[in-house]
Design a protein around this motif. Structure first.
Motif, PDB file in Angstrom:
ATOM      1  N   MET A   1       0.812  -1.203   0.000  1.00 57.60           N
ATOM      2  CA  MET A   1       0.000   0.000   0.000  1.00 57.60           C
ATOM      3  C   MET A   1       0.848   1.256   0.000  1.00 57.60           C
ATOM      4  N   SER A   2       2.063   1.140   0.537  1.00 53.37           N
ATOM      5  CA  SER A   2       2.876   2.341   0.704  1.00 53.37           C
ATOM      6  C   SER A   2       3.574   2.700  -0.589  1.00 53.37           C
ATOM      7  N   PRO A   3       3.980   3.983  -0.736  1.00 60.72           N
ATOM      8  CA  PRO A   3       4.665   4.412  -1.937  1.00 60.72           C
ATOM      9  C   PRO A   3       6.048   3.787  -2.018  1.00 60.72           C
ATOM     10  N   SER A   4       6.670   3.911  -3.159  1.00 63.28           N
ATOM     11  CA  SER A   4       7.989   3.330  -3.344  1.00 63.28           C
ATOM     12  C   SER A   4       9.007   3.983  -2.423  1.00 63.28           C
ATOM     13  N   THR A   5      10.090   3.278  -2.145  1.00 62.23           N
ATOM     14  CA  THR A   5      11.114   3.764  -1.245  1.00 62.23           C
ATOM     15  C   THR A   5      11.624   5.129  -1.700  1.00 62.23           C
ATOM     16  N   GLY A   6      11.760   6.030  -0.754  1.00 62.34           N
ATOM     17  CA  GLY A   6      12.261   7.364  -1.070  1.00 62.34           C
ATOM     18  C   GLY A   6      11.163   8.370  -1.314  1.00 62.34           C
ATOM     19  N   THR A   7       9.907   7.901  -1.453  1.00 59.60           N
ATOM     20  CA  THR A   7       8.785   8.803  -1.663  1.00 59.60           C
ATOM     21  C   THR A   7       8.190   9.198  -0.317  1.00 59.60           C
ATOM     22  N   VAL A   8       8.030  10.487  -0.115  1.00 60.06           N
ATOM     23  CA  VAL A   8       7.465  10.985   1.133  1.00 60.06           C
ATOM     24  C   VAL A   8       5.974  11.234   0.941  1.00 60.06           C
ATOM     25  N   VAL A   9       5.171  10.696   1.853  1.00 60.43           N
ATOM     26  CA  VAL A   9       3.732  10.955   1.837  1.00 60.43           C
ATOM     27  C   VAL A   9       3.488  12.216   2.662  1.00 60.43           C
ATOM     28  N   ARG A  10       3.023  13.259   2.002  1.00 61.12           N
ATOM     29  CA  ARG A  10       2.782  14.544   2.680  1.00 61.12           C
ATOM     30  C   ARG A  10       1.340  14.572   3.180  1.00 61.12           C
ATOM     31  N   LYS A 211      -4.459   3.850  -2.801  1.00 64.23           N
ATOM     32  CA  LYS A 211      -3.551   2.873  -2.195  1.00 64.23           C
ATOM     33  C   LYS A 211      -2.594   3.487  -1.182  1.00 64.23           C
ATOM     34  N   LEU A 212      -2.439   4.801  -1.227  1.00 65.90           N
ATOM     35  CA  LEU A 212      -1.588   5.456  -0.238  1.00 65.90           C
ATOM     36  C   LEU A 212      -2.054   5.176   1.182  1.00 65.90           C
ATOM     37  N   VAL A 213      -3.368   5.035   1.362  1.00 66.98           N
ATOM     38  CA  VAL A 213      -3.923   4.909   2.718  1.00 66.98           C
ATOM     39  C   VAL A 213      -4.870   3.728   2.877  1.00 66.98           C
ATOM     40  N   SER A 214      -5.087   2.947   1.828  1.00 65.28           N
ATOM     41  CA  SER A 214      -6.149   1.937   1.841  1.00 65.28           C
ATOM     42  C   SER A 214      -5.971   0.900   2.947  1.00 65.28           C
ATOM     43  N   ALA A 215      -4.742   0.632   3.376  1.00 64.61           N
ATOM     44  CA  ALA A 215      -4.526  -0.356   4.430  1.00 64.61           C
ATOM     45  C   ALA A 215      -5.103   0.087   5.760  1.00 64.61           C
ATOM     46  N   LEU A 216      -5.406   1.374   5.920  1.00 60.14           N
ATOM     47  CA  LEU A 216      -5.957   1.888   7.169  1.00 60.14           C
ATOM     48  C   LEU A 216      -7.490   1.874   7.174  1.00 60.14           C
ATOM     49  N   ASP A 217      -8.100   1.457   6.070  1.00 59.65           N
ATOM     50  CA  ASP A 217      -9.561   1.473   5.993  1.00 59.65           C
ATOM     51  C   ASP A 217     -10.158   0.369   6.848  1.00 59.65           C
ATOM     52  N   HIS A 218     -11.200   0.711   7.628  1.00 62.50           N
ATOM     53  CA  HIS A 218     -11.900  -0.238   8.484  1.00 62.50           C
ATOM     54  C   HIS A 218     -13.319  -0.360   7.950  1.00 62.50           C
ATOM     55  N   LYS A 219     -13.595  -1.453   7.263  1.00 60.67           N
ATOM     56  CA  LYS A 219     -14.852  -1.572   6.524  1.00 60.67           C
ATOM     57  C   LYS A 219     -16.093  -1.417   7.396  1.00 60.67           C
ATOM     58  N   PRO A 220     -16.165  -2.044   8.593  1.00 61.08           N
ATOM     59  CA  PRO A 220     -17.368  -1.839   9.412  1.00 61.08           C
ATOM     60  C   PRO A 220     -17.595  -0.373   9.765  1.00 61.08           C
ATOM     61  N   SER A 221     -16.529   0.345  10.105  1.00 62.59           N
ATOM     62  CA  SER A 221     -16.680   1.772  10.419  1.00 62.59           C
ATOM     63  C   SER A 221     -17.161   2.545   9.204  1.00 62.59           C
ATOM     64  N   ARG A 222     -16.639   2.199   8.038  1.00 63.64           N
ATOM     65  CA  ARG A 222     -17.052   2.889   6.813  1.00 63.64           C
ATOM     66  C   ARG A 222     -18.548   2.708   6.567  1.00 63.64           C
ATOM     67  N   ILE A 223     -19.045   1.493   6.732  1.00 60.74           N
ATOM     68  CA  ILE A 223     -20.469   1.245   6.508  1.00 60.74           C
ATOM     69  C   ILE A 223     -21.323   2.061   7.470  1.00 60.74           C
ATOM     70  N   LEU A 224     -20.928   2.087   8.744  1.00 61.53           N
ATOM     71  CA  LEU A 224     -21.708   2.807   9.746  1.00 61.53           C
ATOM     72  C   LEU A 224     -21.761   4.303   9.446  1.00 61.53           C
ATOM     73  N   VAL A 225     -20.617   4.898   9.182  1.00 61.19           N
ATOM     74  CA  VAL A 225     -20.619   6.350   8.981  1.00 61.19           C
ATOM     75  C   VAL A 225     -21.238   6.718   7.636  1.00 61.19           C
ATOM     76  N   GLU A 226     -21.119   5.835   6.641  1.00 60.25           N
ATOM     77  CA  GLU A 226     -21.782   6.115   5.364  1.00 60.25           C
ATOM     78  C   GLU A 226     -23.297   6.105   5.527  1.00 60.25           C
ATOM     79  N   ALA A 227     -23.809   5.215   6.373  1.00 57.05           N
ATOM     80  CA  ALA A 227     -25.253   5.196   6.621  1.00 57.05           C
ATOM     81  C   ALA A 227     -25.693   6.494   7.293  1.00 57.05           C
TER      82      ALA A 227
END
Length: 308
Positions: A1-10, A211-227
């Motif tokens: 999920m993370s960017p290639s080595t040497g890339t900084v996520v701002r 993909k920069l952040v997708s590993a942090l997604d929590h599907k149950p929380s997403r469903i609840l807040v989307e509702a």
């Protein structure tokens, strides 16, 4: 999920203590997954202005500058308190992740250990939220509601200074700042549902870069807040409207309860529905549709400013 080595996520964030604390937690989680991160502080119009949030157009005023910075490639991810984020999507941007939700409750912070029911008549209670103001007046009609702005420490300081008897704040924010000791009463979600999405963070990215952040997604929380947020969207209500919603899952069912309040607390309309998650390809939108339709049929637009 993370960017290639040497890339900084701002990571872009507001400069308040709470926003920085929230962003640091996300930065730590990304770092633990191999990313190199840099936190970039962005000042919003809402931070500079002393006007009330309702006057400014609701808490969405905080999101626009962050989104502008993301679109201008000044950062790669922005961290929002989800309850502050307008429901309308922004072209070119996407919610890449909703991490596991924290405590969704409101918390009363009062002098002398008082609770909502033991506050004296005409007690001065501070909040910048039309929803909280309506709920307070619905429960205790003789309270004096004081419109307040400022960070958590500023608000709590007004109790210490004797200007206010109490303030109502998000439990999650107090906990993230290490200020939970200030709470004198946690308000139960059963009788006091909170802002749609409260307690959750949204990690927004440019479309195609999820993909920069997708590993942090929590599907149950997403469903609840989307509702919960779908109720706002379907009622065409802003995030500062006096509307509360609470969703939860149990035994394969998605439950959603939502309430619309008159701004002065003199009336409220409630709708509650549930459906099996397996019965719908989009359970959040479907249960919100049932709730919203019932709220409208019961006269929600007659008591609250909807269609904004």
């Amino acid at each position: 999920m993370s960017p290639s080595t040497g890339t900084v996520v701002r990571i872009g964030t507001r400069g308040s203590a709470l926003a920085l604390a929230q962003t640091q937690k996300i930065a730590d989680q990304l770092t633990a997954r191999g990313a190199e991160v840099e936190i970039i502080t962005i000042t919003t119009h809402g931070d500079r202005s002393t006007e009330s949030l309702a006057t400014l157009g609701g808490t969405g005023v905080f999101a626009s500058a962050l989104r502008d910075a993301l679109l201008a490639n000044e950062c790669d991810v922005v961290v929002h308190s989800l309850k502050d984020l307008p429901t309308a999507p922004t072209p070119g941007l996407s919610i890449g992740a909703i991490p596991k939700r924290a405590d969704a409750r409101d918390a009363l912070c009062a002098r002398d250990g008082l609770t909502l029911d033991t506050l004296p008549e005409n007690a001065r209670v501070g909040t910048g939220s039309p929803r909280r103001a309506a709920q307070l007046l619905s429960r205790r009609s003789h309270l004096e509601i004081v419109d307040i702005r400022g960070n958590v420490d500023t608000r709590l300081g007004r109790i210490v200074g004797g200007d206010l008897d109490a303030v109502v704040l998000a439990a999650a924010g107090l906990e993230r700042l290490g200020r939970a000791e200030a709470v004198t009463e946690y308000l139960s979600l059963n009788g006091w549902p909170t802002a749609p999405g409260q307690g959750a963070l949204a990690l927004e990215v440019r479309s195609g870069e999820e993909k920069l952040v997708s590993a942090l997604d929590h599907k149950p929380s997403r469903i609840l807040v989307e509702a919960e947020r779908a109720v706002l969207a379907q009622l065409e209500a802003g995030c500062a409207a006096p509307i509360a919603a609470h969703a939860f899952m149990e035994d394969g069912l998605l439950f959603l309860d939502a309430r619309v309040y008159a701004p002065d607390g003199t009336a409220k309309i409630t709708s509650s529905h549930a459906l099996y998650l397996s019965d719908s390809p989009n359970p959040a939108a479907d249960v919100a549709g049932r709730v919203s339709a019932e709220l409208i049929a019961l006269g929600a637009a007659d008591i609250a400013p909807l269609g904004a």
